[in-house]
Motif scaffolding. Structure first.
Motif, mmCIF file in Angstrom:
data_model
loop_
_atom_site.group_PDB
_atom_site.id
_atom_site.type_symbol
_atom_site.label_atom_id
_atom_site.label_comp_id
_atom_site.label_asym_id
_atom_site.label_seq_id
_atom_site.Cartn_x
_atom_site.Cartn_y
_atom_site.Cartn_z
ATOM 1 N N VAL A 1 0.850 -1.192 0.000
ATOM 2 C CA VAL A 1 0.000 0.000 0.000
ATOM 3 C C VAL A 1 0.883 1.238 0.000
ATOM 4 O O VAL A 1 1.776 1.364 0.845
ATOM 5 N N PRO A 2 0.675 2.177 -0.937
ATOM 6 C CA PRO A 2 1.498 3.391 -0.983
ATOM 7 C C PRO A 2 1.329 4.245 0.263
ATOM 8 O O PRO A 2 0.296 4.210 0.942
ATOM 9 N N TYR A 3 2.358 5.014 0.543
ATOM 10 C CA TYR A 3 2.354 5.878 1.733
ATOM 11 C C TYR A 3 1.185 6.849 1.705
ATOM 12 O O TYR A 3 0.572 7.126 2.743
ATOM 13 N N HIS A 4 0.858 7.369 0.542
ATOM 14 C CA HIS A 4 -0.233 8.330 0.414
ATOM 15 C C HIS A 4 -1.546 7.751 0.934
ATOM 16 O O HIS A 4 -2.351 8.447 1.546
ATOM 17 N N SER A 5 -1.752 6.458 0.712
ATOM 18 C CA SER A 5 -2.975 5.797 1.154
ATOM 19 C C SER A 5 -2.919 5.456 2.636
ATOM 20 O O SER A 5 -3.888 5.669 3.375
ATOM 21 N N LEU A 6 -1.799 4.923 3.096
ATOM 22 C CA LEU A 6 -1.648 4.563 4.505
ATOM 23 C C LEU A 6 -1.774 5.767 5.422
ATOM 24 O O LEU A 6 -2.409 5.716 6.476
ATOM 25 N N SER A 7 -1.154 6.874 5.018
ATOM 26 C CA SER A 7 -1.057 8.048 5.903
ATOM 27 C C SER A 7 -2.275 8.951 5.842
ATOM 28 O O SER A 7 -2.294 10.002 6.483
ATOM 29 N N TRP A 8 -3.309 8.570 5.084
ATOM 30 C CA TRP A 8 -4.516 9.403 5.020
ATOM 31 C C TRP A 8 -5.126 9.604 6.406
ATOM 32 O O TRP A 8 -5.770 10.616 6.676
ATOM 33 N N CYS A 9 -4.902 8.644 7.308
ATOM 34 C CA CYS A 9 -5.479 8.764 8.653
ATOM 35 C C CYS A 9 -4.854 9.897 9.457
ATOM 36 O O CYS A 9 -5.370 10.259 10.517
ATOM 37 N N LYS A 10 -3.772 10.501 8.982
ATOM 38 C CA LYS A 10 -3.258 11.686 9.672
ATOM 39 C C LYS A 10 -4.277 12.817 9.647
ATOM 40 O O LYS A 10 -4.246 13.715 10.492
#
Length: 654
Positions: free
Chosen positions: A472-481
């Motif tokens: 999973v790309p970082y952009h997708s993982l970090s959306w929870c920020k």
């Protein structure tokens, strides 16, 4: 064992899944520690499927009988692949079983601990394989810490189905609701939910489905009573680009099957589209129509994108996700049959000029991509049908839209970073028959904040601050920020045990929605860190935390350090287990003074964490560990064990 230690052990269970009662500073919930339990929602391909019919396999001594393992029985896969496929494949359009064989998900913890005991075992000596072993290590931790068997509840599901079909065929979400309610009655406290990968998408859909089952004024009350905390691990919040590769050229999962066979199988599952990449600028209507106008909608649902989507080039993603070269002549030359290949000279097709088309995340999730290749690929009509029927037309939720923060008291979003992750592809016709009619000519990776092609060239685009978890790309993982409050406390600490000398802290960092939070902190190239983003200011009664784990070994002694905390293995990470355990220990302690556990120091928590320091000729971490020989120890490190007063050391984390 001291009572305090037992309470601490019980908290570990929270790490996993189901019901949980916790006491933590600043909140009004209190309860008996024995009420703690947890619910596990596994990810894609992480539940065993068993045969539910008789199937005679010709030319093979192995048949399929009721309750035989289908996913994953590699012996039958290798000896009777056609029979095995009949039990795995679904009818592509209506998602029914094959007339000759049907499979159903197994139940209980055994359905998720190890998919095929012994698979790939030979490669890693006596270690569980990366595909086969999923939750086994986690369950071992829970047992080691004394968690009761009925305090851990697994909720397996048929991961081949779309969300609406899960409810229609199996009443999965009705059963999940009853699971929460039964857990509350059984143990007396609310649940802690632990979801991994696609399991997070399942849980999100459940929360929306629940809105249509419970009167609106009771919805938040039900959540507060039944769910204390939600741990989202490796959540593809905006999808994953690897999904596109799976539906267009096949993804084998490391199994001994061809990519074409894998493509046929994956495209028969409606769930294959559940993790398509999603633009953060596009949203669908919320659906509450069942509560109004006698159950009739006043208007059709709409799917809108704001102006930023059209001003930018990448839909919030680092690059155009799909670049595909289509042949000049659609139809026959795009995907010839086996007979056509034999009888026809394709040289005339090779002389035609091809056209390269590029597609963003929005154009993939809204179906534009599949419409564009409709005349060049036979599966595009099927995928477009499932996209419209099972996702855009879903009566509960269009899952291909960005997440909002779930209305749960406590949320911990956890994922791995800094691994080379695929974020884009170049496809071209292969000249081979369907399903092998496409070939990947190049891959775009995100690597430590940069974009590179497979050939090593730097690619123009808009990379994130880091790279993802290999899937999973970082952009997708970090959306929870984006779920964090307006001010955030950031802490970066080594993953290994440490005395606090290398801990970096930034307090009250301003946080703007839709913008990544990038800490101004240093890194040692030899140290693997975990970075915590925790609410400094937040909505009363709510708290949110994001944990980013650098790539790190799954185990420091037993498993090869080359096996890292990638997307699938993160649930086997001892670092993750330790942090979850400490956070829960902090939460249940009545004297806790802060919202989150301190990061100032990390000492050994288990006997396995103690080791012999040959330089000093004694057990390392003398404050926590001591030399205590037990018959059967074969080396000094085994004789290093936690001191008997180690339970008192836990007070350091309150």
């Amino acid at each position: 064992m001291p009572r305090l230690w037992l309470h601490f052990l019980t908290a570990l269970l929270l790490l996993r899944p189901n019901v949980v009662v916790v006491v933590f500073a600043g909140q009004d919930f209190t309860g008996d520690y024995s009420k703690l339990s947890g619910i596990i929602i596994p990810g894609f391909a992480s539940t065993q499927l068993r045969a539910w019919s008789f199937l005679d396999c010709p030319f093979s001594p192995l048949d399929f009988n009721p309750l035989d393992l289908v996913w994953l029985d590699t012996t039958k896969l290798l000896s009777a692949v056609n029979c095995w496929l009949k039990c795995m494949l679904l009818e592509p359009y209506n998602q029914t079983d094959n007339p000759e064989c049907k499979s159903r998900p197994d139940s209980g913890l055994s359905a998720i601990t190890e998919l095929d005991p012994g698979y790939i075992t030979g490669i890693f000596s006596n270690l569980p394989g990366p595909l086969s072993s999923v939750w086994k290590e986690w369950i071992k931790w829970c047992i080691e810490f004394g968690i009761e068997a009925n305090a851990i509840i697994a909720v397996p599901y048929d991961w081949r189905l779309s969300p609406s079909k899960l409810e229609e065929r199996d009443l999965y979400f009705h059963k999940l609701k009853l699971t929460f309610e039964t857990a509350l009655k059984l143990r007396g406290g609310p649940s802690l939910v632990f979801a991994h990968s696609l399991g997070n998408n399942v849980f999100r859909y459940f929360l929306e489905w629940l809105k249509l089952e419970i009167p609106p004024k009771h919805y938040n009350q039900w959540l507060d009573e039944h769910i204390h905390a939600y741990f989202a691990v490796g959540a593809p919040l905006l999808g994953a680009t690897e999904t596109v590769k799976a539906v267009l050229s096949g993804l084998t999962f490391g199994l001994p099957v061809s990519e074409g066979t894998a493509r046929l199988m994956v495209n028969s599952f409606a769930s294959s589209l559940w993790m398509l990449p999603v633009s953060k600028h596009c949203r669908g209507d919320s659906v509450y129509w069942k509560h109004f106008s006698g159950g009739r909608r006043k208007s059709y649902k709409t799917y809108d994108c704001d102006e930023k989507e059209f001003q930018g080039n990448f839909s919030g993603w680092p690059t155009n996700i799909v670049n595909i070269e289509v042949p000049s002549t659609p139809g026959f030359y795009a995907y010839p049959s086996v007979t056509d290949v034999v009888e026809t000279n394709l040289s005339s097709a090779e002389c035609g000029l091809s056209t390269q088309l590029s597609f963003s995340a929005r154009e993939i999730s809204d179906g534009t991509f599949f419409k564009a290749i409709e005349h060049y690929d036979p599966d595009s009509k099927l995928l477009l049908h499932q996209l419209q029927k099972s996702y855009h037309g879903d009566p509960v939720l269009n899952p291909l839209t960005p997440w909002d923060r779930p209305p749960i008291k406590n949320i911990f979003c956890i994922y791995g970073t800094e691994l080379k992750t695929e974020v884009g592809y170049y496809f071209a016709p292969s000249g081979k028959p369907y399903p092998d009619n496409w070939i990947i000519t190049d891959v775009i990776y995100e690597v430590e904040g940069s974009l590179f092609s497979r050939s090593g060239n730097l690619v123009e685009g808009n990379p994130g601050a880091a790279s993802g978890d290999e899937t999973v790309p970082y952009h997708s993982l970090s959306w929870c920020k984006n779920w964090l409050g307006p001010k955030v406390n950031i802490t970066r600490a080594p993953q290994a045990e440490h005395d606090g000398s290398d801990v970096q802290v930034e307090l009250n960092v301003e946080h703007t929605y839709d913008e990544d939070i990038i800490p101004n902190m240093t890194r040692s190239p030899r140290v693997k860190y975990i970075t915590y983003y925790e609410d400094s200011e937040t909505i009363p009664g709510k708290r949110t935390a994001v944990w980013e784990l650098d790539k790190a070994p799954i185990s420091f002694e037993v498993i090869s350090p080359r096996i890292t905390t990638n997307h699938r293995n993160i649930v086997r990470s001892p670092v993750l287990m330790r942090e979850l355990w400490l956070q829960m220990w902090h939460d249940i302690h009545p004297k806790a003074k802060s919202k989150f556990v301190t990061k100032a120091k990390r000492g050994p928590l288990r006997d396995d964490d103690c080791y012999w320091d040959y330089g000093k000729a004694r057990c390392a971490w003398g404050e926590y560990c001591e030399y205590r020989y037990v018959f059967g120890d074969v080396h000094l490190g085994q004789s290093c064990r936690l001191r008997n007063n180690s339970d008192v050391q836990l007070l350091n984390y309150v």
